[in-house]
Scaffold this motif. Structure first.
Motif, PDB file in Angstrom:
ATOM      1  N   VAL A 178       0.889  -1.223  -0.005  1.00 31.69           N
ATOM      2  CA  VAL A 178      -0.076  -0.034  -0.013  1.00 31.69           C
ATOM      3  C   VAL A 178       0.812   1.217   0.084  1.00 31.69           C
ATOM      4  CG1 VAL A 178      -1.845   1.239   1.262  1.00 31.69           C
ATOM      5  CG2 VAL A 178      -1.658  -1.258   1.262  1.00 31.69           C
ATOM      6  N   THR A 179       0.520   2.087  -0.622  1.00 33.73           N
ATOM      7  CA  THR A 179       1.273   3.713  -0.891  1.00 33.73           C
ATOM      8  C   THR A 179      -0.120   4.730  -0.258  1.00 33.73           C
ATOM      9  OG1 THR A 179       2.505   2.827  -2.502  1.00 33.73           O
ATOM     10  CG2 THR A 179       2.363   5.247  -2.187  1.00 33.73           C
ATOM     11  N   CYS A 180       0.406   5.417   0.536  1.00 31.44           N
ATOM     12  CA  CYS A 180      -0.670   6.512   1.304  1.00 31.44           C
ATOM     13  C   CYS A 180      -0.012   7.911   0.924  1.00 31.44           C
ATOM     14  CB  CYS A 180      -0.898   6.454   2.325  1.00 31.44           C
ATOM     15  SG  CYS A 180      -1.749   4.908   3.093  1.00 31.44           S
ATOM     16  N   SER A 181      -0.954   8.880   0.552  1.00 35.89           N
ATOM     17  CA  SER A 181      -0.421  10.247   0.554  1.00 35.89           C
ATOM     18  C   SER A 181      -1.631  11.496   0.810  1.00 35.89           C
ATOM     19  CB  SER A 181      -0.265  10.557  -1.031  1.00 35.89           C
ATOM     20  OG  SER A 181      -1.396  10.498  -1.694  1.00 35.89           O
TER      21      SER A 181
ATOM     22  N   LYS B 201      -7.512  14.617   3.999  1.00 34.26           N
ATOM     23  CA  LYS B 201      -7.743  13.358   3.607  1.00 34.26           C
ATOM     24  C   LYS B 201      -6.497  12.776   3.365  1.00 34.26           C
ATOM     25  CE  LYS B 201     -10.825  13.290   0.301  1.00 34.26           C
ATOM     26  NZ  LYS B 201     -11.404  13.133  -1.003  1.00 34.26           N
ATOM     27  N   VAL B 202      -6.572  11.425   3.759  1.00 34.59           N
ATOM     28  CA  VAL B 202      -5.687  10.388   3.534  1.00 34.59           C
ATOM     29  C   VAL B 202      -5.921   9.679   2.407  1.00 34.59           C
ATOM     30  CG1 VAL B 202      -3.999   8.673   4.397  1.00 34.59           C
ATOM     31  CG2 VAL B 202      -4.722  10.515   5.796  1.00 34.59           C
ATOM     32  N   TYR B 203      -4.999   9.383   1.502  1.00 38.88           N
ATOM     33  CA  TYR B 203      -5.518   8.421   0.292  1.00 38.88           C
ATOM     34  C   TYR B 203      -4.557   7.271   0.225  1.00 38.88           C
ATOM     35  CZ  TYR B 203      -6.065   6.934  -4.304  1.00 38.88           C
ATOM     36  OH  TYR B 203      -6.304   6.180  -5.755  1.00 38.88           O
ATOM     37  N   CYS B 204      -4.839   5.864   0.233  1.00 42.14           N
ATOM     38  CA  CYS B 204      -4.121   4.788   0.219  1.00 42.14           C
ATOM     39  C   CYS B 204      -4.481   3.968  -0.930  1.00 42.14           C
ATOM     40  CB  CYS B 204      -4.297   4.199   1.455  1.00 42.14           C
ATOM     41  SG  CYS B 204      -3.578   5.003   2.813  1.00 42.14           S
TER      42      CYS B 204
ATOM     43  N   ASP C  81      -0.942  -2.431  -4.701  1.00 40.28           N
ATOM     44  CA  ASP C  81      -0.510  -2.537  -5.890  1.00 40.28           C
ATOM     45  C   ASP C  81      -0.900  -3.575  -6.582  1.00 40.28           C
ATOM     46  OD1 ASP C  81       1.638  -1.718  -7.691  1.00 40.28           O
ATOM     47  OD2 ASP C  81       3.286  -3.007  -6.743  1.00 40.28           O
ATOM     48  N   GLY C  82      -2.181  -4.074  -6.232  1.00 41.96           N
ATOM     49  CA  GLY C  82      -2.443  -5.324  -6.725  1.00 41.96           C
ATOM     50  C   GLY C  82      -3.213  -5.194  -8.285  1.00 41.96           C
ATOM     51  N   ILE C  83      -3.918  -6.285  -8.873  1.00 43.06           N
ATOM     52  CA  ILE C  83      -4.488  -6.056 -10.046  1.00 43.06           C
ATOM     53  C   ILE C  83      -5.922  -6.636  -9.703  1.00 43.06           C
ATOM     54  CG2 ILE C  83      -4.433  -6.444 -12.353  1.00 43.06           C
ATOM     55  CD1 ILE C  83      -1.363  -6.668 -12.335  1.00 43.06           C
ATOM     56  N   PRO C  84      -6.675  -5.975 -10.035  1.00 39.65           N
ATOM     57  CA  PRO C  84      -6.951  -4.742 -10.234  1.00 39.65           C
ATOM     58  C   PRO C  84      -6.583  -3.630  -8.637  1.00 39.65           C
ATOM     59  CG  PRO C  84      -8.915  -5.300 -10.116  1.00 39.65           C
ATOM     60  CD  PRO C  84      -8.190  -6.357 -10.012  1.00 39.65           C
ATOM     61  N   LYS C  85      -5.941  -2.508  -8.894  1.00 43.58           N
ATOM     62  CA  LYS C  85      -5.616  -1.836  -7.654  1.00 43.58           C
ATOM     63  C   LYS C  85      -6.857  -1.546  -6.899  1.00 43.58           C
ATOM     64  CE  LYS C  85      -1.761   0.318  -9.773  1.00 43.58           C
ATOM     65  NZ  LYS C  85      -0.656  -0.157  -8.705  1.00 43.58           N
ATOM     66  N   GLN C  86      -6.697  -1.863  -5.381  1.00 45.04           N
ATOM     67  CA  GLN C  86      -7.726  -1.318  -4.667  1.00 45.04           C
ATOM     68  C   GLN C  86      -7.192  -0.264  -3.860  1.00 45.04           C
ATOM     69  OE1 GLN C  86     -10.567  -3.024  -4.160  1.00 45.04           O
ATOM     70  NE2 GLN C  86     -10.318  -4.654  -5.600  1.00 45.04           N
ATOM     71  N   ASN C  87      -8.226   0.730  -3.785  1.00 42.19           N
ATOM     72  CA  ASN C  87      -7.824   2.136  -2.817  1.00 42.19           C
ATOM     73  C   ASN C  87      -8.980   2.559  -2.012  1.00 42.19           C
ATOM     74  OD1 ASN C  87      -9.637   4.207  -4.413  1.00 42.19           O
ATOM     75  ND2 ASN C  87      -8.658   3.108  -5.942  1.00 42.19           N
ATOM     76  N   LYS C  88      -8.521   3.273  -1.087  1.00 44.92           N
ATOM     77  CA  LYS C  88      -9.389   3.951  -0.094  1.00 44.92           C
ATOM     78  C   LYS C  88      -8.987   5.083   0.494  1.00 44.92           C
ATOM     79  CE  LYS C  88     -11.919   1.304   2.342  1.00 44.92           C
ATOM     80  NZ  LYS C  88     -12.597   0.250   3.576  1.00 44.92           N
ATOM     81  N   SER C  89      -9.839   5.997   0.862  1.00 38.02           N
ATOM     82  CA  SER C  89      -9.335   7.498   1.344  1.00 38.02           C
ATOM     83  C   SER C  89     -10.123   7.718   2.713  1.00 38.02           C
ATOM     84  CB  SER C  89      -9.741   8.545   0.326  1.00 38.02           C
ATOM     85  OG  SER C  89     -11.094   8.828   0.091  1.00 38.02           O
TER      86      SER C  89
END
Length: 972
Positions: free
Chosen positions: A391-394, A429-432, A435-443
């Protein structure tokens, strides 16, 4: 209750940098009541010894959330300032870690101070307590054993389970009770480390003898104290099921996707039994021995052996789910066998990153915070594995940045200056994204509140508060309420109040409301007003700001003081006879109260209403209401009451003594002499300076006004008497003469000695009377009885002698009268006694010449003298006469006479005088011839003896001033 022995298992220093975290471990016994101190994370993690003390002083500790499965923070509590970690609730190991031999609860703790931030991993091991007994699934069971069963035949029994998982607290053994020679137990260990229990037949059964048997299977754990439970075994004697079911495989393996649908059948197990009928019918079930979380995820069909997913699966790295399955036939008794099922879960990218944001300090940051100040901790969890879990967050915000702590941990810091006036709060807001396929994200967003700097001091709504309280009120009375406001925000605007130290013993203020109350009773007479300061301080940091106001407390009067007279008692003096309304004096009372409570009203109690006084109710002036008469009453005692005008009046009394002064208004009062009792008889024998009487008088006045003085103002006594001017006693001033034997009148004034003397006059009549002189025998009869007898004898002899003498003299006299015809016969003769009188007789004891004579002195004492001749003289103009013995003794030893007594009182010049009063001096008689004189002497003698005869039966009385000679011959 066993004590809790927290200890540190390990302190692992993973690094020096800010991104490194440390791990510590604590151990606690289950079922201990909170709070249980586990340890100090600051000390045990070595933070306190590795950072600057200035940073350490401001570090705040808090729980961090990493994932919902590992959030155990609700069970514990950490001190934000010190880092002390304690339990918050009672921990039940069997609830928290069912079926697990080791129970470890993970915690993540953050330590934050400005730009400093560090995470601490804490593992808490919960020790097992033997608080659960082994339990059978049923309280009783039944067995059927053929009577022809062989000795040592075994019959399986149901086993017990124990929730405790400790080394000794879990199930340890079974025993059969009571001891039986027919049956025994055979225990064997299974592959899951549980015990298999079989009933062993030790003797042949005889159904005709015993159709049934009853024994008890007791399951015991190894704890202390030991716990147990019992199952009843009812044995019926009949045939036996002697074949166990057999699984096709000893282990079953299956692999499934973690996203498999709940309710999907993932496999089927099967077992066969060589027996027939019910003895060969097989039933499937998971072993009663715990299989951890696996039994919560899967189920088995009892009849078919199909295994299904009953809960959404989550990939977990490590061992597969391992379940023990049992196959049990329906024989009597039932026989069973076991096999393993290994379920492997394959990870798929079906989980979006899970973001856990932990705002620090409640998501609040001061507008004065420096760049790099940590405001939040972010932990990201992705249940996938491999790249699916990377996971990558920003953060996309101009004021804040996200810094890595580890692959899954971040901190949010301030990257620019904050201005509360520009923005009170920010949404970050934190966004993460993985790196999977398909990418999963959450904020996920959180709010950052900008705290105000403490740059404004509180302000009171007024500078001076005026308050009023009545004295003597009980402590706790509200005095006033002060109010201050602060234009800052949050803590900087939170105002609390306090009193200046010098007055904190008298007043208290509610720190939050500003209500001021009294802590003591106040006494207005001690202090009528009090001024003190009250302070309002905000809760700002680093230095609270304060404001000051003044409270002026005016203490109102309560009627709590009694009037007090300026003297404990009063004494006034007033002159009698003054007109009514004369001012006697003034009393004064004061009251320490004020107003109507101090207004004094003076009164005389009802019991004094009849006194001749009144009092002015306002001034206390005491006046007479009628004339006073000291002689009626000289002293008055009053009770004067002073009463205030308070609501509950108080009063005090004092004693007033009024002394009535004397005025010379009373005339002397004479008790003696008074009309009808104004005469006093005075014997002529009274000696000079002898008290003859006393004027008895008194005066109702006092002092000089009542002191009496006695004065003779008119008299006819030729100064025979004198009076004592102070006592009123009347004295004889000189020797009483014969001419003093009469009545006298003294006019006496009795006067007081006042400034204007008052006097009373009285007449006193004094009778000087002749008293015969008592004989010595009469005076001294009590002293000498012999003298009295002697006198009596003398009296008798004398009387006889006189009678004889008179008889002889009469005979001689008759003869001489015949021979003296020339003597003129006259009925009245006056004889004059010569200056000396002598008794002579040659034969009589009373007339012997030159014999020893005895006389009465002035003191009525007998005095001896030589006998003398007595001569007589007569007046031819008098028919008869008597003699009086003279008072003085002449030079020849005879008694001289100085008075005359007349026989015929009708011719006496003092015929008006009392009988016993001697007449005045007789006139001088003319001379006669010697012959004539001799005859006259003889006649006088005869007359004298006649007088004696007339009084012979009377006692001899001698004038105290006269002397009578008594011849010695007359003494008996």
């Amino acid at each position: 209750m066993a004590s809790v022995l927290p200890y540190t298992l390990a302190l692992v220093l993973l690094g020096i940098s800010m991104c490194q975290s440390q791990s510590i471990s604590y151990t606690v016994m289950e079922e201990v009541l909170p709070p249980v101190f586990l340890g100090n994370v600051a000390k045990d993690s070595n933070i306190s010894s590795t950072i600057d003390p200035s940073i350490l002083a401001n570090i705040k500790y808090s729980f961090l959330t990493v994932g919902s499965d590992s959030d155990n923070s609700n069970l514990f509590q950490i001190d934000e300032g010190t880092g002390d970690l304690i339990t918050k609730s009672k921990l039940d190991r069997e609830t928290l870690c069912p079926f697990l031999k080791l129970c470890v609860l993970p915690l993540r703790i953050g330590a934050n101070s400005g730009t400093f931030f560090r995470t601490i991993n804490v593992n808490i091991s919960i020790l097992d307590r033997n608080d659960n007994s082994p339990l059978f699934s049923t309280n009783s069971t039944s067995l059927s054993i053929p009577e022809d069963a062989n000795i040592n035949s075994t019959f399986p029994l149901s086993t017990a389970s124990d929730k405790d998982m400790g080394e000794n607290n879990s199930l340890k053994t079974y025993v059969l009770e009571p001891n039986s020679s027919i049956f025994g137990l055979l225990l064997s260990r299974k592959i899951d480390d549980s015990l298999e229990v079989n009933l062993v037949l030790n003797q042949k059964l005889d159904r005709e003898k015993f159709r049934s048997h009853r024994v008890y299977l007791v399951a015991k754990d190894g704890g202390l104290p030991q716990r147990s439970s019992t199952m009843t075994i009812n044995i019926a004697v009949q045939d036996i099921n002697d074949n166990k079911p057999r699984f096709s495989y000893s282990q079953y393996n299956v692999t499934i996707q973690e996203d498999i649908t709940v309710g999907t059948t993932i496999m089927k197990v099967s077992a066969s039994d060589d027996d027939e009928g019910q003895n060969g019918a097989v039933e499937y079930m998971f072993s009663s021995n715990p299989n951890g979380e696996s039994q919560k995820l899967f189920s088995i069909n009892n009849n078919t052996g199909e295994v299904k997913v009953i809960q959404q699966l989550t990939f977990t790295s490590g061992e597969p789910h391992r379940i023990v399955v049992s196959a049990v036939d329906h024989g009597f008794p039932p026989l069973s066998s076991q096999a393993f099922i290994n379920i492997h879960v394959v990870d798929v990218n079906n989980h979006a990153p899970e973001i856990n944001i932990n705002p620090l300090s409640g998501g609040k940051v001061s507008e004065s915070s420096n760049r790099g100040t940590v405001i939040a901790y972010v932990a990201v969890v992705d249940r996938d594995t491999g790249r699916n879990g990377q996971v990558t967050c920003s953060i996309n915000h101009p004021k804040f940045q996200l810094h890595n702590l580890s692959n899954t941990e971040y901190k949010v810091v301030v990257s620019d200056e904050l201005d509360r006036e520009e923005n009170i709060e920010y949404i970050v807001k934190v966004y993460c994204e993985d790196d999977g396929i398909p990418k999963q994200n959450k904020s996920k967003s959180f709010i950052v509140q900008v705290l105000d700097m403490n740059d404004n001091e509180p302000k009171f709504d007024r500078d001076l508060y005026n308050a009023t309280i009545t004295e003597n009120k009980a402590p706790g009375q509200m005095i006033t309420k002060v109010t201050a406001s602060d234009s800052d925000q949050e803590n900087n605007a939170e105002v609390h109040y306090f009193i200046e130290p010098n007055f904190q013993t008298k007043f208290e203020v509610d720190a939050s409301t500003g209500i001021i109350r009294a802590k003591v009773k106040f006494d207005r007479e001690v202090e009528s007003s009090i001024m003190f300061k009250v302070f309002a301080a905000d809760n700002g940091t680093p230095v609270p700001l304060t404001a000051t106001a003044t409270v002026k407390l005016n203490i109102e009067d309560d009627n709590d003081e009694f009037p007090t007279f300026n003297q404990s008692s009063y004494e006034f003096r007033v002159m009698e006879n003054r007109d009514a309304d004369f001012v006697v004096g003034t009393v004064l009372a004061t009251d320490k109260d004020i107003g109507s409570n101090a207004a004094i009203v003076y009164t005389l109690p009802f019991s004094y209403q009849n006194t001749p006084f009144s009092i002015n109710p306002s001034t206390g002036e005491i006046k007479t209401n009628r004339r006073l008469d000291r002689e009626e009453k000289s002293t008055y005692t009053l009770s004067v009451m002073a009463t205030d005008r308070g609501v509950s009046p108080k009063n005090t009394s004092c004693i007033v003594t009024v002394k009535v002064l004397d005025e010379n208004d009373e005339y002397p009062i004479i008790r003696f002499p008074r009309r009808g009792n104004e005469s006093v008889k005075v014997p002529h024998t009274t000696m000079p300076n002898t008290i003859v009487t006393q004027i008895e008088a008194y005066d109702k006045d006092e002092g000089e006004n009542g002191t009496l003085r006695y004065t003779i103002v008119k008299r006819d006594d030729d100064n025979l008497f004198y009076i004592d001017s102070k006592t009123g006693q009347i004295y004889i001033s000189r020797k009483i003469e014969s001419f003093d034997i009469k009545e006298f009148s003294l006019f006496i004034d009795v006067s007081d000695q006042g400034a204007m003397p008052l006097k009373t006059a009285v007449e006193l009549r004094l009778f000087v009377e002749y008293h015969a002189i008592p004989t010595v025998a009469e005076q001294k009869i009590g002293q000498n009885v012999l003298i009295a007898i002697t006198i009596a004898c003398v009296t008798i002899v004398l009387s006889l002698a006189i009678l004889v003498t008179i008889f002889l003299i009469k005979r001689v006299d008759n003869n001489k009268r015949k021979r003296l015809p020339h003597v003129e016969s006259n009925d009245q003769h006056e004889f004059q006694l010569p200056d000396s009188v002598q008794y002579s007789s040659k034969k009589s004891c009373l007339t012997q010449e030159n014999s020893h004579k005895t006389y009465l002195t002035d003191n009525n004492n007998l005095t001896s003298h030589e006998g003398k001749k007595v001569s007589f003289s007569s007046d031819d103009q008098q028919d008869s006469g008597i003699f009086m013995i003279g008072r003085d003794v002449g030079p020849n030893g005879l008694v001289s006479t100085n008075q005359h007594i007349y026989a015929n009182q009708h011719h006496s010049p003092y015929s008006s005088q009392p009988e016993d009063t001697p007449p005045p001096r007789p006139r001088r008689e003319k001379k006669v011839s010697d012959l004539h004189q001799e005859e006259l002497n003889r006649m006088a003698s005869i007359t004298f003896h006649q007088k004696l005869m007339n009084n012979y039966n009377k006692p001899l009385v001698y004038h105290p001033d006269e002397a009578v000679s008594v011849p010695e011959e007359t003494r008996c």
